[in-house]
Write a protein that holds these residues in place. Structure first.
Motif, PDB file in Angstrom:
ATOM      1  N   LEU A 110       0.818  -1.205   0.000  1.00 54.08           N
ATOM      2  CA  LEU A 110       0.000   0.000   0.000  1.00 54.08           C
ATOM      3  C   LEU A 110       0.858   1.263   0.000  1.00 54.08           C
ATOM      4  O   LEU A 110       1.782   1.389   0.806  1.00 54.08           O
ATOM      5  CB  LEU A 110      -0.906  -0.003   1.241  1.00 54.08           C
ATOM      6  N   PHE A 111       0.555   2.176  -0.933  1.00 51.38           N
ATOM      7  CA  PHE A 111       1.213   3.485  -1.086  1.00 51.38           C
ATOM      8  C   PHE A 111       2.609   3.417  -1.711  1.00 51.38           C
ATOM      9  O   PHE A 111       3.245   4.461  -1.888  1.00 51.38           O
ATOM     10  CB  PHE A 111       1.333   4.226   0.251  1.00 51.38           C
ATOM     11  N   MET A 112       3.123   2.211  -2.012  1.00 57.67           N
ATOM     12  CA  MET A 112       4.519   2.099  -2.426  1.00 57.67           C
ATOM     13  C   MET A 112       4.722   1.991  -3.934  1.00 57.67           C
ATOM     14  O   MET A 112       5.865   2.012  -4.399  1.00 57.67           O
ATOM     15  CB  MET A 112       5.171   0.886  -1.740  1.00 57.67           C
ATOM     16  N   GLY A 113       3.663   1.883  -4.709  1.00 62.19           N
ATOM     17  CA  GLY A 113       3.810   1.717  -6.153  1.00 62.19           C
ATOM     18  C   GLY A 113       4.412   2.918  -6.836  1.00 62.19           C
ATOM     19  O   GLY A 113       5.185   2.808  -7.792  1.00 62.19           O
ATOM     20  N   SER A 114       4.065   4.111  -6.374  1.00 58.83           N
ATOM     21  CA  SER A 114       4.583   5.354  -6.942  1.00 58.83           C
ATOM     22  C   SER A 114       4.552   6.422  -5.857  1.00 58.83           C
ATOM     23  O   SER A 114       3.896   6.241  -4.809  1.00 58.83           O
ATOM     24  CB  SER A 114       3.728   5.795  -8.133  1.00 58.83           C
ATOM     25  N   PRO A 115       5.238   7.554  -6.057  1.00 59.81           N
ATOM     26  CA  PRO A 115       5.237   8.617  -5.043  1.00 59.81           C
ATOM     27  C   PRO A 115       3.927   9.390  -4.980  1.00 59.81           C
ATOM     28  O   PRO A 115       3.726  10.172  -4.049  1.00 59.81           O
ATOM     29  CB  PRO A 115       6.390   9.513  -5.487  1.00 59.81           C
ATOM     30  N   THR A 116       3.042   9.176  -5.948  1.00 59.71           N
ATOM     31  CA  THR A 116       1.808   9.967  -6.013  1.00 59.71           C
ATOM     32  C   THR A 116       0.968   9.900  -4.743  1.00 59.71           C
ATOM     33  O   THR A 116       0.568  10.944  -4.204  1.00 59.71           O
ATOM     34  CB  THR A 116       0.964   9.550  -7.232  1.00 59.71           C
ATOM     35  N   PRO A 117       0.662   8.692  -4.197  1.00 63.77           N
ATOM     36  CA  PRO A 117      -0.170   8.645  -2.979  1.00 63.77           C
ATOM     37  C   PRO A 117       0.420   9.416  -1.806  1.00 63.77           C
ATOM     38  O   PRO A 117      -0.280  10.184  -1.147  1.00 63.77           O
ATOM     39  CB  PRO A 117      -0.265   7.151  -2.676  1.00 63.77           C
ATOM     40  N   VAL A 118       1.725   9.216  -1.527  1.00 61.53           N
ATOM     41  CA  VAL A 118       2.318   9.886  -0.366  1.00 61.53           C
ATOM     42  C   VAL A 118       2.404  11.392  -0.596  1.00 61.53           C
ATOM     43  O   VAL A 118       2.209  12.186   0.338  1.00 61.53           O
ATOM     44  CB  VAL A 118       3.702   9.283  -0.009  1.00 61.53           C
ATOM     45  N   LEU A 119       2.669  11.811  -1.823  1.00 59.89           N
ATOM     46  CA  LEU A 119       2.697  13.245  -2.125  1.00 59.89           C
ATOM     47  C   LEU A 119       1.318  13.873  -1.946  1.00 59.89           C
ATOM     48  O   LEU A 119       1.189  14.974  -1.398  1.00 59.89           O
ATOM     49  CB  LEU A 119       3.207  13.489  -3.549  1.00 59.89           C
ATOM     50  N   LEU A 120       0.284  13.159  -2.379  1.00 56.81           N
ATOM     51  CA  LEU A 120      -1.086  13.657  -2.207  1.00 56.81           C
ATOM     52  C   LEU A 120      -1.454  13.752  -0.730  1.00 56.81           C
ATOM     53  O   LEU A 120      -2.119  14.704  -0.302  1.00 56.81           O
ATOM     54  CB  LEU A 120      -2.079  12.752  -2.949  1.00 56.81           C
ATOM     55  N   ILE A 121      -1.023  12.755   0.048  1.00 54.93           N
ATOM     56  CA  ILE A 121      -1.289  12.775   1.490  1.00 54.93           C
ATOM     57  C   ILE A 121      -0.607  13.978   2.144  1.00 54.93           C
ATOM     58  O   ILE A 121      -1.218  14.713   2.937  1.00 54.93           O
ATOM     59  CB  ILE A 121      -0.811  11.464   2.149  1.00 54.93           C
ATOM     60  N   VAL A 122       0.664  14.194   1.795  1.00 57.42           N
ATOM     61  CA  VAL A 122       1.413  15.321   2.372  1.00 57.42           C
ATOM     62  C   VAL A 122       0.812  16.660   1.944  1.00 57.42           C
ATOM     63  O   VAL A 122       0.666  17.578   2.761  1.00 57.42           O
ATOM     64  CB  VAL A 122       2.905  15.232   1.976  1.00 57.42           C
ATOM     65  N   ILE A 123       0.451  16.774   0.668  1.00 63.47           N
ATOM     66  CA  ILE A 123      -0.157  18.014   0.172  1.00 63.47           C
ATOM     67  C   ILE A 123      -1.500  18.271   0.862  1.00 63.47           C
ATOM     68  O   ILE A 123      -1.803  19.398   1.271  1.00 63.47           O
ATOM     69  CB  ILE A 123      -0.338  17.962  -1.362  1.00 63.47           C
ATOM     70  N   ALA A 124      -2.314  17.215   1.008  1.00 63.62           N
ATOM     71  CA  ALA A 124      -3.603  17.347   1.693  1.00 63.62           C
ATOM     72  C   ALA A 124      -3.396  17.754   3.148  1.00 63.62           C
ATOM     73  O   ALA A 124      -4.132  18.603   3.684  1.00 63.62           O
ATOM     74  CB  ALA A 124      -4.376  16.036   1.608  1.00 63.62           C
TER      75      ALA A 124
END
Length: 266
Positions: free
Chosen positions: A28-42
């Motif tokens: 979970l969340f490790m396939g690409s940086p997109t999920p973690v970046l979205l979480i941090v931005i949110a």
């Protein structure tokens, strides 16, 4: 400008391919940086802009029961994380002379370290709720630069470490941070119980001491990896060193303002 951006993305994709681990990528969340970046931005959007604006004309939420349960969960979670470090034989990891950032693919140690690394990363994501609760309770004075910077950096770079450089050199930092968080969230849990429990919180300033000692050990360890035959990229080590030094400065400054200055004014 367009050519620079294209070059950066090209280098990132090349690095991503060479450091790819199919097992870690499936988590979970490790396939690409997109999920973690979205979480941090949110997170940043809410705690710095949306949340304060939303609470401007609202009364502060109580959240006492939720916060007690949340802090109890964090204490138990960090005890469990600390236990995982002992399960992968911390002493053996510390005395290795290779400092591998990539152990053999089928290595049991590699699997254990990577799994513990993901749970550590997940802990950093859940800890973003600290600031969300501050905002909802209108404790805006606690949404400091130190607090937001610390949570943002640890969340994002725990992901980067697991994604690109899983290996034994991260065990020390994970162990120290998890141990400190056991103490820290125990304090928060007791404080959330109510004013009648404040007499048990005389040790507040020693938490900052503990955090400073933690960063001092991290700094020493990272400098040690620079003097050994460590496969961890030197540039990344210097980057981590820079942030540890920043944390040392920020926490020292906090301690000075919170505990030293008031005494001088009396």
């Amino acid at each position: 400008m367009a050519s620079i951006i294209k070059h950066v993305f090209s280098n990132y994709n090349e690095f991503l391919e060479t450091s790819k681990d199919p097992e870690i990528d499936s988590w979970l969340f490790m396939g690409s940086p997109t999920p973690v970046l979205l979480i941090v931005i949110a997170y940043l959007s809410f705690v710095l802009k949306i949340g304060p604006k939303m609470m401007e004309k609202r009364s502060a939420y109580e959240l006492k029961s939720i916060i007690i349960l949340y802090n109890a969960f964090q204490v138990i979670f960090n005890i469990w994380l600390t236990k995982q470090v002992f399960n992968i034989h911390l002493l053996g990891v510390l005395t290795t002379d290779t400092c591998n950032n990539k152990l053999p693919v089928n290595s049991k140690l590699n699997t254990s370290i990577s799994a513990a690394g993901w749970w550590y990363f997940f802990a950093k994501i859940t800890e973003l709720l600290d600031t969300v609760f501050f905002v909802l309770r209108k404790k805006f004075n606690q949404v400091s630069f130190l607090h937001v910077y610390h949570h943002t950096i640890t969340a994002f770079f725990s992901w980067c470490y697991l994604k690109f450089l899983p290996g034994e050199q991260g065990v020390v930092i994970g162990f120290l941070n998890s141990f400190v968080h056991i103490v820290m969230y125990s304090y928060y849990m007791i404080a959330a119980l109510g004013p009648e429990y404040r007499k048990y919180l005389w040790w507040k300033k020693y938490m900052t001491w503990l955090q400073l000692i933690q960063f001092g050990i991290m700094l020493t360890y990272l400098m040690f990896t620079l003097t050994t035959d460590c496969r961890m990229p030197k540039a990344l080590t210097y980057f981590f060193l820079t942030h540890v030094i920043i944390f040392l400065y920020l926490f020292s400054n906090f301690y000075r303002k919170a505990y030293t200055k008031p005494k001088k004014l009396q």
